[in-house]
Design an enzyme around this catalytic site. Structure first.
Site, PDB file in Angstrom:
ATOM      1  N   HIS A  27       0.840  -1.210   0.000  1.00 33.11           N
ATOM      2  CA  HIS A  27       0.000   0.000   0.000  1.00 33.11           C
ATOM      3  C   HIS A  27       0.879   1.267   0.000  1.00 33.11           C
ATOM      4  O   HIS A  27       0.728   2.144  -0.856  1.00 33.11           O
ATOM      5  CB  HIS A  27      -0.903  -0.016   1.238  1.00 33.11           C
ATOM      6  CG  HIS A  27      -1.824   1.164   1.344  1.00 33.11           C
ATOM      7  ND1 HIS A  27      -3.135   1.105   0.927  1.00 33.11           N
ATOM      8  CD2 HIS A  27      -1.636   2.427   1.803  1.00 33.11           C
ATOM      9  CE1 HIS A  27      -3.716   2.295   1.134  1.00 33.11           C
ATOM     10  NE2 HIS A  27      -2.819   3.106   1.675  1.00 33.11           N
ATOM     11  N   GLU A  28       1.786   1.346   0.945  1.00 37.58           N
ATOM     12  CA  GLU A  28       2.586   2.573   1.069  1.00 37.58           C
ATOM     13  C   GLU A  28       3.549   2.741  -0.108  1.00 37.58           C
ATOM     14  O   GLU A  28       3.696   3.849  -0.630  1.00 37.58           O
ATOM     15  CB  GLU A  28       3.353   2.585   2.405  1.00 37.58           C
ATOM     16  CG  GLU A  28       2.453   2.597   3.645  1.00 37.58           C
ATOM     17  CD  GLU A  28       1.447   3.751   3.703  1.00 37.58           C
ATOM     18  OE1 GLU A  28       1.611   4.745   2.979  1.00 37.58           O
ATOM     19  OE2 GLU A  28       0.464   3.643   4.461  1.00 37.58           O
ATOM     20  N   HIS A  50       1.772   4.083  -3.072  1.00 32.30           N
ATOM     21  CA  HIS A  50       1.617   5.548  -3.062  1.00 32.30           C
ATOM     22  C   HIS A  50       2.856   6.235  -3.633  1.00 32.30           C
ATOM     23  O   HIS A  50       2.752   7.250  -4.315  1.00 32.30           O
ATOM     24  CB  HIS A  50       1.390   6.058  -1.629  1.00 32.30           C
ATOM     25  CG  HIS A  50      -0.023   5.888  -1.143  1.00 32.30           C
ATOM     26  ND1 HIS A  50      -1.122   6.123  -1.940  1.00 32.30           N
ATOM     27  CD2 HIS A  50      -0.514   5.535   0.089  1.00 32.30           C
ATOM     28  CE1 HIS A  50      -2.233   5.916  -1.229  1.00 32.30           C
ATOM     29  NE2 HIS A  50      -1.891   5.543  -0.004  1.00 32.30           N
ATOM     30  N   HIS A 106      -5.919   5.728  -3.417  1.00 32.69           N
ATOM     31  CA  HIS A 106      -6.743   4.658  -2.853  1.00 32.69           C
ATOM     32  C   HIS A 106      -7.674   4.048  -3.900  1.00 32.69           C
ATOM     33  O   HIS A 106      -8.231   4.751  -4.745  1.00 32.69           O
ATOM     34  CB  HIS A 106      -7.539   5.180  -1.655  1.00 32.69           C
ATOM     35  CG  HIS A 106      -6.643   5.502  -0.495  1.00 32.69           C
ATOM     36  ND1 HIS A 106      -6.945   6.447   0.445  1.00 32.69           N
ATOM     37  CD2 HIS A 106      -5.423   5.013  -0.142  1.00 32.69           C
ATOM     38  CE1 HIS A 106      -5.953   6.520   1.331  1.00 32.69           C
ATOM     39  NE2 HIS A 106      -5.019   5.654   0.995  1.00 32.69           N
ATOM     40  N   CYS A 107      -7.822   2.725  -3.788  1.00 36.00           N
ATOM     41  CA  CYS A 107      -8.572   1.962  -4.786  1.00 36.00           C
ATOM     42  C   CYS A 107      -9.906   1.533  -4.170  1.00 36.00           C
ATOM     43  O   CYS A 107      -9.967   1.166  -2.992  1.00 36.00           O
ATOM     44  CB  CYS A 107      -7.731   0.734  -5.163  1.00 36.00           C
ATOM     45  SG  CYS A 107      -8.593  -0.440  -6.213  1.00 36.00           S
ATOM     46  N   CYS A 115      -7.960  -5.085  -2.895  1.00 32.77           N
ATOM     47  CA  CYS A 115      -6.693  -4.543  -3.417  1.00 32.77           C
ATOM     48  C   CYS A 115      -5.908  -3.916  -2.265  1.00 32.77           C
ATOM     49  O   CYS A 115      -6.480  -3.217  -1.428  1.00 32.77           O
ATOM     50  CB  CYS A 115      -7.003  -3.500  -4.489  1.00 32.77           C
ATOM     51  SG  CYS A 115      -5.528  -2.671  -5.124  1.00 32.77           S
ATOM     52  N   CYS A 170      -4.873  -5.017  -7.591  1.00 33.52           N
ATOM     53  CA  CYS A 170      -5.936  -5.415  -8.518  1.00 33.52           C
ATOM     54  C   CYS A 170      -5.504  -5.070  -9.950  1.00 33.52           C
ATOM     55  O   CYS A 170      -4.523  -4.338 -10.160  1.00 33.52           O
ATOM     56  CB  CYS A 170      -7.240  -4.701  -8.168  1.00 33.52           C
ATOM     57  SG  CYS A 170      -7.187  -2.938  -8.511  1.00 33.52           S
ATOM     58  N   CYS A 222      -5.138  -1.294 -10.720  1.00 33.70           N
ATOM     59  CA  CYS A 222      -3.936  -0.655 -10.159  1.00 33.70           C
ATOM     60  C   CYS A 222      -2.681  -1.114 -10.884  1.00 33.70           C
ATOM     61  O   CYS A 222      -1.741  -0.334 -11.061  1.00 33.70           O
ATOM     62  CB  CYS A 222      -3.840  -0.929  -8.659  1.00 33.70           C
ATOM     63  SG  CYS A 222      -5.027   0.056  -7.720  1.00 33.70           S
TER      64      CYS A 222
END
Lengths: 453, 188
Positions: free
Chosen positions: B128-129, B132, B138-139, B144, B163, B166
């Site tokens: 996640h990080e 970014h 954000h999805c 995801c 996903c 992304c």
């Protein structure tokens, strides 16, 4: 696409603005920051933000609630979330009373911010969808740039569709600014001549000899200044449509020439000896009562009957006042884009004001009023105050039609009588009452000043 | 190359899970680099927490040569001024990110310790990080790793595999294309 939504974070503490901005950017929003209430108001002046996060306590200048109130003056529907480090019931109540949409205490739980923003954006999305649907609805009420939901205009649209592909001459009558040329264009472009030229001529704008040359063209040397052969509008419109605006203003000689072309579909250029045949559909328009001009001998009856095969009479805007909101929104959508202004609508109060106005200049006057309001408007929605000039004009002589400077008293009297008659659709009895004079006196002045009715 | 550095002590199993997930998600080599000292100035005594921004600043000064990104991993409970806590923070479209293991641990929430649970959550947060830092936001797909997680059910609902949408955004980003070209050019 969240990035299309702009959010403004306002806090004097940079760490606060930056951390909230970073959090919202990760959520995909486009975020601007401001370090004071004044800066926030300046930013709100140039852009409409979907959400304003405003810190309650900001030293010097505007505090959070004052900032919110200033933003609200610019954008009545702005969503403002007040943030504060001090959770007291009193400040919460004060913020909500002044119209804050929400109130959060920092540091707040991440879920709180995200859910709050998501909820507000969901509503904004619905509002935007609503605006799109409203625009689609407007298109449902439009026909070749003519916008109306009035039953009288619906009948005109139907008539236009029916006659579009015929060759018959059309006479469009209506006050100035009612959209006579738009009707002519609608007839042309929705018919089978739509791919061919549409040529418009304003008969009132030219002197008799110039108009003759303009309509029929001229041969080289036919008059002083005719240095080359020139095709006239009839030839240029061959296969298409010739729109003759202000037909009521043409001279008796041109009335004869025009009648001949309409009957024979042939004419000579000025100074020419060869007859030219054309296939042109003529649509004529006038703001005058042409039948009355015929009765009074100012217009040839044979030409009138030639022109008046199909008659379209456009009602003035004051007789289809239900169209004012639809037209005004249409003008906002188009003109805001052209003028580069971020204005999306008109407040209810402003709409009421527009619907109460008499619109002597009809749709054109409404369009000009919306344009003028857009230029001076300071928020995202046109307010009643943006149309203040209308009430000033309504109080002026002529019931809204301001008179140019430099007129003599007699000229002013003539113009004022003409404007009053036009406003009352030529009703002499009503005009005499409105002017506070006898009917016989009014008839005498109409005759003396040669005022058309 | 993606670099992973413990900031202070961090458990090896969680770090390994994060590195495996990063390699799979971004298709780039991942290397663990030497631990970095905790930035002591990051501690806020009124809050009893550590400023994630101060962590990012410390990490920025330590990006190893050849690394396109540096992910720091800490046991400290992180915050940003406006929020009560964060699981991690990244420079959006930048070079550094940090993940806090503190609230990913079941024991933080009064539950028995469970290293596999911690490893799974840490892997998703790492992706996640770092996502970014590649400009991903954000999805809406809750499975995801780029979806927003603000509580444990959110966190446990996500996988560590981005996903399809992304992945398309990631591969289409100019930054990733540049890295790929450079990596391919380095091959013998």
């Amino acid at each position: 696409m969240r990035s299309r939504w702009h959010i403004l974070v306002v806090d004097d503490e940079e760490a606060m603005t930056e951390s909230l901005a970073a959090w919202l950017r990760e959520d995909g929003y486009t975020v601007d920051t401001a370090s004071s209430g004044r800066e926030a108001v300046e930013k709100a002046r140039s852009r409409e933000y979907a959400i304003y996060f405003v810190d309650l306590k900001m030293p010097g200048g505007l505090d959070g609630i004052e900032t919110m109130m200033e933003i609200r003056k610019l954008q009545k529907e702005a969503s403002v979330i007040i943030i504060t480090a001090y959770a007291t019931v009193d400040t919460a109540i004060a913020a909500m009373k002044e119209g804050a949409q929400e109130y959060v205490v920092k540091p707040c739980h991440p879920q709180e911010i995200s859910l709050l923003v998501e909820r507000i954006i969901r509503v904004k999305n619905l509002q935007r969808e609503n605006a799109i649907l409203r625009r689609k609805l407007t298109r449902q009420y439009s026909f070749h740039d003519l916008v109306s939901k009035s039953p009288r205009m619906a009948e005109i649209f139907e008539l236009v569709r029916e006659v579009a592909s015929q060759r018959s001459t059309v006479l469009v009558q209506g006050e100035s600014g009612t959209g006579k040329e738009l009707v002519a264009r609608a007839i042309h472009f929705s018919g089978d001549r739509g791919e061919r030229p549409f040529v418009a001529v304003s008969c009132a704008a030219l002197a008799e000899t110039l108009l003759e040359s303009e309509l029929f063209g001229h041969e080289k040397g036919s008059f002083t200044g005719a240095v080359a052969q020139k095709k006239g509008k009839f030839e240029l419109a061959d296969g298409g449509t010739l729109f003759l605006d202000e037909i009521g203003d043409i001279s008796p000689k041109l009335q004869v020439d025009l009648l001949r072309v309409l009957q024979e579909r042939r004419f000579f250029r000025v100074g020419g000896t060869t007859e030219i045949a054309v296939d042109v559909r003529v649509i004529a328009a006038t703001h005058r009562d042409l039948a009355a001009d015929v009765r009074e001998g100012r217009f040839r009856d044979d030409l009138f009957y030639r022109l008046n095969v199909i008659n379209v009479h456009l009602p003035p805007l004051r007789e289809r006042i239900e169209d004012v909101p639809l037209l005004a929104q249409e003008f906002v959508d188009r003109l805001a884009h052209e003028l580069g202004r971020e204005v999306s609508g008109i407040s209810e109060e402003a709409l009421r004001l527009l619907m109460d106005h008499d619109w002597p200049g009809n749709v054109r006057e409404l369009e000009n009023a919306v344009e003028r309001a857009l230029v001076t408007c300071k928020s995202g929605v046109l307010a009643a105050s943006d149309f203040a000039f209308l009430s000033r004009a309504a109080g002026a002589p002529g019931g809204g039609a301001s008179l140019p400077a430099g007129l003599t008293l007699q000229e002013m009297e003539k113009d004022y009588i003409a404007a009053t008659l036009a406003r009352l659709q030529g009703n002499v009895k009503a005009a005499a009452e409105a002017l506070g004079i006898d009917r016989s006196t009014l008839y005498e002045k109409i005759k003396r000043y040669e005022i058309p009715r | 190359m993606l670099a992973v550095a413990p900031v202070g002590p961090a458990p090896g199993a969680a770090l390994s899970a994060m590195e495996t997930a990063l390699g799979a998600a971004f298709g780039l080599p991942v290397r663990r680099v030497a631990a970095i000292d905790e930035p002591l100035a990051a501690f806020s005594s009124p809050r009893g927490q550590w400023s994630s921004v101060a962590f990012l600043e410390a990490l920025l000064a330590r990006v190893p040569p050849g690394a396109s990104r540096l992910l720091g991993v800490t046991e400290r409970d992180l915050f940003v001024p406006v929020l009560s806590f964060v699981y991690g923070q990244a420079q959006l479209a930048g070079r550094v990110a940090v993940v806090s293991l503190a609230r990913l641990r079941p024991e933080f929430h009064g539950l028995p310790a469970a290293p596999p649970v911690l490893a799974r959550r840490a892997a998703a947060e790492a992706v996640h990080e770092v996502g970014h830092t590649f400009g991903l936001v954000h999805c809406p797909d809750r499975r995801c790793p780029m979806s927003l997680s603000i509580d444990l059910p959110d966190l446990d609902g996500k996988t560590a595999t981005p996903c399809a949408a992304c992945r398309v955004l990631l591969e289409g980003s100019r930054e990733m294309r540049t890295i790929r070209t450079r990596t391919e050019g380095d091959r013998p």
